[in-house]
Design a protein around this motif. Structure first.
Motif, mmCIF file in Angstrom:
data_model
loop_
_atom_site.group_PDB
_atom_site.id
_atom_site.type_symbol
_atom_site.label_atom_id
_atom_site.label_comp_id
_atom_site.label_asym_id
_atom_site.label_seq_id
_atom_site.Cartn_x
_atom_site.Cartn_y
_atom_site.Cartn_z
ATOM 1 N N ALA A 187 -24.735 -21.499 -43.841
ATOM 2 C CA ALA A 187 -24.052 -21.204 -45.094
ATOM 3 C C ALA A 187 -24.721 -21.950 -46.243
ATOM 4 O O ALA A 187 -24.302 -23.035 -46.630
ATOM 5 C CB ALA A 187 -22.584 -21.585 -44.979
ATOM 6 N N ASN A 188 -25.765 -21.355 -46.788
ATOM 7 C CA ASN A 188 -26.422 -21.905 -47.968
ATOM 8 C C ASN A 188 -26.975 -20.757 -48.806
ATOM 9 O O ASN A 188 -26.895 -19.594 -48.419
ATOM 10 C CB ASN A 188 -27.532 -22.891 -47.559
ATOM 11 C CG ASN A 188 -28.524 -22.262 -46.609
ATOM 12 O OD1 ASN A 188 -28.960 -21.134 -46.812
ATOM 13 N ND2 ASN A 188 -28.894 -22.981 -45.556
ATOM 14 N N THR A 189 -27.537 -21.098 -49.947
ATOM 15 C CA THR A 189 -27.982 -20.051 -50.874
ATOM 16 C C THR A 189 -29.154 -19.259 -50.313
ATOM 17 O O THR A 189 -29.382 -18.124 -50.725
ATOM 18 C CB THR A 189 -28.371 -20.669 -52.215
ATOM 19 O OG1 THR A 189 -29.345 -21.694 -51.998
ATOM 20 C CG2 THR A 189 -27.156 -21.272 -52.908
ATOM 21 N N ILE A 190 -29.884 -19.841 -49.377
ATOM 22 C CA ILE A 190 -31.027 -19.131 -48.801
ATOM 23 C C ILE A 190 -30.567 -17.933 -47.979
ATOM 24 O O ILE A 190 -31.203 -16.886 -47.933
ATOM 25 C CB ILE A 190 -31.876 -20.088 -47.941
ATOM 26 C CG1 ILE A 190 -32.486 -21.180 -48.812
ATOM 27 C CG2 ILE A 190 -32.948 -19.323 -47.181
ATOM 28 C CD1 ILE A 190 -33.209 -22.245 -48.035
ATOM 29 N N THR A 191 -29.439 -18.087 -47.325
ATOM 30 C CA THR A 191 -28.954 -17.043 -46.430
ATOM 31 C C THR A 191 -28.349 -15.871 -47.184
ATOM 32 O O THR A 191 -28.429 -14.737 -46.735
ATOM 33 C CB THR A 191 -27.916 -17.635 -45.470
ATOM 34 O OG1 THR A 191 -28.457 -18.755 -44.805
ATOM 35 C CG2 THR A 191 -27.471 -16.608 -44.451
ATOM 36 N N LEU A 192 -27.751 -16.137 -48.326
ATOM 37 C CA LEU A 192 -27.114 -15.054 -49.063
ATOM 38 C C LEU A 192 -28.143 -14.082 -49.614
ATOM 39 O O LEU A 192 -29.140 -14.494 -50.199
ATOM 40 C CB LEU A 192 -26.278 -15.611 -50.213
ATOM 41 C CG LEU A 192 -24.907 -16.171 -49.848
ATOM 42 C CD1 LEU A 192 -24.213 -16.719 -51.070
ATOM 43 C CD2 LEU A 192 -24.054 -15.127 -49.156
ATOM 44 N N ALA A 193 -27.901 -12.800 -49.358
ATOM 45 C CA ALA A 193 -28.741 -11.728 -49.896
ATOM 46 C C ALA A 193 -30.170 -11.800 -49.395
ATOM 47 O O ALA A 193 -31.089 -11.332 -50.067
ATOM 48 C CB ALA A 193 -28.710 -11.729 -51.420
ATOM 49 N N ASN A 194 -30.370 -12.367 -48.222
ATOM 50 C CA ASN A 194 -31.718 -12.513 -47.679
ATOM 51 C C ASN A 194 -31.983 -11.448 -46.625
ATOM 52 O O ASN A 194 -31.205 -11.286 -45.684
ATOM 53 C CB ASN A 194 -31.884 -13.910 -47.078
ATOM 54 C CG ASN A 194 -33.337 -14.300 -46.936
ATOM 55 O OD1 ASN A 194 -34.144 -13.527 -46.440
ATOM 56 N ND2 ASN A 194 -33.674 -15.497 -47.361
ATOM 57 N N ASN A 195 -33.094 -10.725 -46.770
ATOM 58 C CA ASN A 195 -33.439 -9.644 -45.853
ATOM 59 C C ASN A 195 -34.351 -10.074 -44.709
ATOM 60 O O ASN A 195 -34.725 -9.246 -43.882
ATOM 61 C CB ASN A 195 -34.132 -8.517 -46.621
ATOM 62 C CG ASN A 195 -33.227 -7.872 -47.647
ATOM 63 O OD1 ASN A 195 -32.016 -7.798 -47.456
ATOM 64 N ND2 ASN A 195 -33.808 -7.406 -48.738
ATOM 65 N N LYS A 196 -34.709 -11.335 -44.653
ATOM 66 C CA LYS A 196 -35.666 -11.780 -43.660
ATOM 67 C C LYS A 196 -34.984 -12.112 -42.339
ATOM 68 O O LYS A 196 -34.053 -12.916 -42.291
ATOM 69 C CB LYS A 196 -36.429 -12.994 -44.168
ATOM 70 C CG LYS A 196 -37.293 -12.700 -45.384
ATOM 71 C CD LYS A 196 -38.036 -13.938 -45.841
ATOM 72 C CE LYS A 196 -38.881 -13.636 -47.062
ATOM 73 N NZ LYS A 196 -39.588 -14.853 -47.559
ATOM 74 N N ARG A 197 -35.468 -11.546 -41.260
ATOM 75 C CA ARG A 197 -34.867 -11.733 -39.951
ATOM 76 C C ARG A 197 -34.791 -13.210 -39.555
ATOM 77 O O ARG A 197 -33.791 -13.653 -38.977
ATOM 78 C CB ARG A 197 -35.651 -10.934 -38.906
ATOM 79 C CG ARG A 197 -35.091 -11.024 -37.505
ATOM 80 C CD ARG A 197 -35.832 -10.098 -36.560
ATOM 81 N NE ARG A 197 -35.579 -8.700 -36.853
ATOM 82 C CZ ARG A 197 -34.568 -8.005 -36.370
ATOM 83 N NH1 ARG A 197 -33.695 -8.596 -35.559
ATOM 84 N NH2 ARG A 197 -34.412 -6.738 -36.672
ATOM 85 N N GLU A 198 -35.820 -13.959 -39.881
ATOM 86 C CA GLU A 198 -35.910 -15.338 -39.394
ATOM 87 C C GLU A 198 -34.905 -16.281 -40.036
ATOM 88 O O GLU A 198 -34.699 -17.389 -39.565
ATOM 89 C CB GLU A 198 -37.325 -15.886 -39.599
ATOM 90 C CG GLU A 198 -37.794 -15.923 -41.040
ATOM 91 C CD GLU A 198 -38.559 -14.679 -41.438
ATOM 92 O OE1 GLU A 198 -38.322 -13.605 -40.841
ATOM 93 O OE2 GLU A 198 -39.383 -14.777 -42.372
ATOM 94 N N VAL A 199 -34.266 -15.833 -41.107
ATOM 95 C CA VAL A 199 -33.276 -16.679 -41.783
ATOM 96 C C VAL A 199 -31.998 -16.818 -40.956
ATOM 97 O O VAL A 199 -31.298 -17.823 -41.057
ATOM 98 C CB VAL A 199 -32.948 -16.081 -43.172
ATOM 99 C CG1 VAL A 199 -31.710 -16.723 -43.772
ATOM 100 C CG2 VAL A 199 -34.135 -16.241 -44.108
ATOM 101 N N TYR A 200 -31.734 -15.852 -40.116
ATOM 102 C CA TYR A 200 -30.471 -15.807 -39.390
ATOM 103 C C TYR A 200 -30.634 -16.393 -37.995
ATOM 104 O O TYR A 200 -31.617 -16.138 -37.309
ATOM 105 C CB TYR A 200 -29.946 -14.369 -39.342
ATOM 106 C CG TYR A 200 -29.751 -13.832 -40.735
ATOM 107 C CD1 TYR A 200 -30.755 -13.107 -41.364
ATOM 108 C CD2 TYR A 200 -28.591 -14.123 -41.455
ATOM 109 C CE1 TYR A 200 -30.607 -12.668 -42.670
ATOM 110 C CE2 TYR A 200 -28.434 -13.690 -42.753
ATOM 111 C CZ TYR A 200 -29.446 -12.967 -43.362
ATOM 112 O OH TYR A 200 -29.293 -12.544 -44.652
ATOM 113 N N ASP A 201 -29.654 -17.156 -37.575
ATOM 114 C CA ASP A 201 -29.738 -17.852 -36.295
ATOM 115 C C ASP A 201 -29.406 -16.936 -35.120
ATOM 116 O O ASP A 201 -30.012 -17.044 -34.043
ATOM 117 C CB ASP A 201 -28.776 -19.042 -36.285
ATOM 118 C CG ASP A 201 -29.200 -20.139 -37.250
ATOM 119 O OD1 ASP A 201 -28.356 -20.999 -37.577
ATOM 120 O OD2 ASP A 201 -30.368 -20.141 -37.688
#
Length: 127
Positions: free
Chosen positions: A101-115
């Motif tokens: 839960a941070n600003t990087i995760t919001l609205a991010n389309n990159k697969r690697e951002v998600y755990d």
């Protein structure tokens, strides 16, 4: 943490698409993750649609804001996507995922951002 999408695979145009993500291995009320819906139309990239925080706050892609709703049932540890007035252009593989839960995760389309990711569910919009 494991996530599992469920819902109809075929939706008629103008109807509402409704999908549920069941989370195993951790509470959706945790402040650590954003619980997210992402889709991938055929031949295209990932598209972040929206998320719900552990607090219940919701975040939506601006272009979908008039048609999208994300809610949750904490007693079942589930969160749900509803997308109204669908068209064939909304045909896609729909995924639920969680990321920190941070600003990087919001609205991010990159697969690697998600755990963690669900396996995805194909939704076709057709009459």
């Amino acid at each position: 943490v494991q996530l599992q999408e469920s819902g109809p695979g075929l939706v008629k145009p103008s109807q509402t698409l409704s999908l549920t993500c069941t989370v195993f291995g951790g509470p959706i009320t945790t402040d650590y993750y954003y619980w997210t819906w992402i889709r991938q139309p055929p031949g295209k990239g990932l598209e972040w649609m929206g998320a719900i925080a552990g607090s219940g706050s919701t975040y939506y892609k601006p272009s979908l804001k008039s048609r999208i709703s994300i809610s949750r049932d904490t007693s079942k540890n589930q969160f749900t996507l509803q997308l109204s007035t669908v068209t064939p252009e909304n045909t896609a593989m729909y995924y639920c995922a969680c990321g920190e839960a941070n600003t990087i995760t919001l609205a991010n389309n990159k697969r690697e951002v998600y755990d963690y990711w669900g396996q995805g569910t194909q939704v076709t919009v057709s009459s």
